[in-house]
Enzyme design. Structure first.
Site, PDB file in Angstrom:
ATOM      1  N   HIS A 101       0.875  -1.178   0.000  1.00  0.00           N
ATOM      2  CA  HIS A 101       0.000   0.000   0.000  1.00  0.00           C
ATOM      3  C   HIS A 101       0.908   1.223   0.000  1.00  0.00           C
ATOM      4  CE1 HIS A 101      -2.281  -3.018   2.386  1.00  0.00           C
ATOM      5  NE2 HIS A 101      -3.382  -2.454   1.938  1.00  0.00           N
ATOM      6  N   ASP A 104       2.206   2.002   3.436  1.00  0.00           N
ATOM      7  CA  ASP A 104       3.157   1.099   4.114  1.00  0.00           C
ATOM      8  C   ASP A 104       4.574   1.479   3.763  1.00  0.00           C
ATOM      9  OD1 ASP A 104       0.836  -0.616   4.019  1.00  0.00           O
ATOM     10  OD2 ASP A 104       1.758  -1.736   2.366  1.00  0.00           O
ATOM     11  N   ASP A 307     -10.156 -11.940  11.136  1.00  0.00           N
ATOM     12  CA  ASP A 307      -9.200 -11.961  10.031  1.00  0.00           C
ATOM     13  C   ASP A 307      -7.798 -12.061  10.645  1.00  0.00           C
ATOM     14  OD1 ASP A 307      -8.328 -11.883   7.450  1.00  0.00           O
ATOM     15  OD2 ASP A 307      -8.579  -9.723   7.186  1.00  0.00           O
ATOM     16  N   ASP A 309      -5.194 -13.632   9.618  1.00  0.00           N
ATOM     17  CA  ASP A 309      -4.090 -13.573   8.656  1.00  0.00           C
ATOM     18  C   ASP A 309      -2.912 -14.475   9.017  1.00  0.00           C
ATOM     19  OD1 ASP A 309      -5.417 -11.737   7.084  1.00  0.00           O
ATOM     20  OD2 ASP A 309      -4.295  -9.992   7.775  1.00  0.00           O
TER      21      ASP A 309
HETATM   22  C1  XLS Z   1      -7.401  -6.779   4.612  1.00  0.00           C
HETATM   23  C2  XLS Z   1      -6.972  -7.001   3.245  1.00  0.00           C
HETATM   24  C3  XLS Z   1      -5.834  -6.113   2.775  1.00  0.00           C
HETATM   25  C4  XLS Z   1      -5.744  -6.132   1.289  1.00  0.00           C
HETATM   26  C5  XLS Z   1      -4.959  -5.004   0.714  1.00  0.00           C
HETATM   27  O1  XLS Z   1      -8.062  -7.584   5.232  1.00  0.00           O
HETATM   28  O2  XLS Z   1      -6.653  -8.336   3.095  1.00  0.00           O
HETATM   29  O3  XLS Z   1      -4.646  -6.505   3.378  1.00  0.00           O
HETATM   30  O4  XLS Z   1      -5.215  -7.314   0.825  1.00  0.00           O
HETATM   31  O5  XLS Z   1      -5.518  -3.768   0.986  1.00  0.00           O
HETATM   32 NI    NI Z   2      -7.360  -9.669   4.834  1.00  0.00          NI
END
Ligand code: XLS
Ligand code: NI
Ligand code: NI
Length: 438
Positions: A101, A104, A307, A309
């Site tokens: 992004h 970032d 989420d 991740d």
């Molecule tokens: C958030 C999203 C983000 C996108 C990019 O949950 O996964 O990380 O991939 O903006």
């Molecule tokens: Ni995500």
């Protein structure tokens, strides 16, 4: 140039029986699977926001990530040093693509012009490092969700000047992506959704979002950017209801607003889970519409519903993902982006390597398993056989639109009660399992 990950060598492929920890056991970049090298089939990317910027905080505790190269400041110099550290990581971990992004990689300045100037300075550094290492940008995007101005959304904000700010950011992020030769550009609707319908004009917000995306398409043509545009579905988090809730909702939105020719989907495993679907379902919905573009390869924490991740270490899931990718004939502009963060407890720089190795080996194994399932062909043959009655004259007439409802009634009257057969799901699950191996 200083070394940011001292003591860590470029990760070698050492095979399944290797005893060393920092090796690939399954990811052999040169090995050819289904007509392409693993490297080209998998197109691994690292996510800048997690690898370089995620402090590993949680709602109850401070960040734990150790990053000796980062002075913790918002200076441009610090931002440029992070780029060097990131590319050293990519080189040592043998990852050839990355995603970011705007915010970032570069801090926001005071006003649009200042922010753009700062971003340009970091872009120069990214370009320099790309040229030095041969690494490539899989996709870029704009962060339209962290700054408080986006509290009510960006392209769906109730405030027109916020919409204009979002437009400015996307304009610039797209240009930077173009400068860096990016293969794609992602629109994840960070806060494009609502918290309550008591204060929301949904129709108006959706119209604004569609107009925003049309403007982006126009800008893309204006600057000559030829990368792929993607929408990334997600049902909730941060808003209670995100408009791009799943693959089907995104496709419907794109068709309704005449955007379908300009976008594909970037599908994330954890988002599919939040939507109450399997990842394979989401991928298949997109693939059926010829809109499967790229993948954010992560995984949720079972039974948690956030989420989270996590890095993808689930071989079964990776096999399902790679079945869909192979079925569509492989990636073109897309790839497997590890939109994943280490657990808060895995805070050492070394853990960045362990995490990515886990994901890469899992997907390499998934690719091999998927290819074996396809070569074996018995699951595909079962599906074909299951629909064999549709290969009859009657089936052909229905499929080609050459029969009426009343003609079908007449036919039904002549055949009696149809014999039905088993779906054999458990047998098929057992066949699938035969091809999995650690
Ligand atoms: C958030 C999203 C983000 C996108 C990019 O949950 O996964 O990380 O991939 O903006
Ligand atoms: Ni995500
Ligand atoms: Ni994502």
């Amino acid at each position: 140039m200083s070394e940011f990950f001292p003591g860590i060598e470029t990760i070698p492929f050492a095979g399944a029986s290797a005893s060393d920890e920092l090796v690939f056991r399954r990811y052999d970049p040169e090995k050819v699977i289904a007509g392409k090298t693993m490297h080209d089939q998998l197109r691994f990317a690292s996510a800048y926001w997690h690898t370089m910027r995620n402090p590993l905080a949680d709602p109850f505790g401070a960040g734990t990530a150790i990053a000796p190269w980062d002075d913790g400041s918002d200076s441009v110099e610090n931002a440029r040093v992070r780029v060097e550290a990131f590319f050293e990581f990519l080189e040592k971990c043998r990852i050839d693509w990355y995603c970011f992004h705007d915010r970032d990689v570069a801090p926001e300045g005071v006003g649009i012009a200042d922010s753009e100037r700062i971003l340009d300075s970091v872009t120069d550094k990214l370009l320099e490092e790309q040229q030095r290492t041969g690494k490539q940008l899989l996709w870029g995007t704009a962060c339209l969700f962290i700054h408080p101005r986006y509290v009510h959304g960006a392209a769906t904000s109730c405030l027109v000047d916020v919409y204009a700010h979002a437009a400015a950011q996307v304009c610039k992020a797209m240009e930077v992506t173009h400068t860096l030769g990016g293969s794609g550009y992602v629109f994840w609707g960070g806060r494009e959704g609502y918290g309550s319908l008591l204060n929301t004009d949904m129709k108006r917000e959706l119209d604004h979002l569609a107009r925003f995306l049309h403007l982006a398409v126009e800008h893309k043509h204006r600057i000559g950017f030829e990368g792929q545009f993607y929408i990334e579905p997600k049902p909730k988090e941060p808003t209670t209801h995100q408009y791009d809730s799943d693959s089907a909702a995104c496709l419907n939105f794109l068709r309704e607003y005449d955007l379908i020719d300009h976008f594909k989907l970037n599908i994330e495993t954890n988002h599919a889970e939040l939507a109450g679907h399997t990842m394979r379902h989401e991928l298949q919905v997109a693939r059926s519409a010829d809109a499967l573009g790229s993948i954010d390869a992560n995984i949720g924490t079972p039974n948690l519903g956030w989420d989270t991740d996590c890095f993808p270490g689930n071989l079964y899931l990776a096999t399902e993902v790679m079945l869909e990718v192979l079925e569509m004939g492989g990636f073109t502009n897309g790839g497997l982006n590890f939109d994943a963060k280490r657990r808060r407890e895995s805070f050492e720089p070394l853990d960045l390597f362990h995490a990515h190795i886990l994901g890469m080996d899992t997907f390499a194994a998934g690719l091999e398993a998927a290819e074996s399932i396809r070569t074996d062909g018995s699951i595909a043959a079962f599906i074909e056989e299951r629909y064999a009655s549709w290969d009859s004259e009657l089936g052909r007439r229905i499929e080609s639109g050459d029969i009426s409802l009343s003609e079908l009634r007449e036919h039904a009257g002549t055949v009696g009660e149809p014999a039905v057969v088993s779906g054999r799901q458990e047998r098929l699950e057992a066949i699938f399992n035969r091809f999995l191996s650690g």
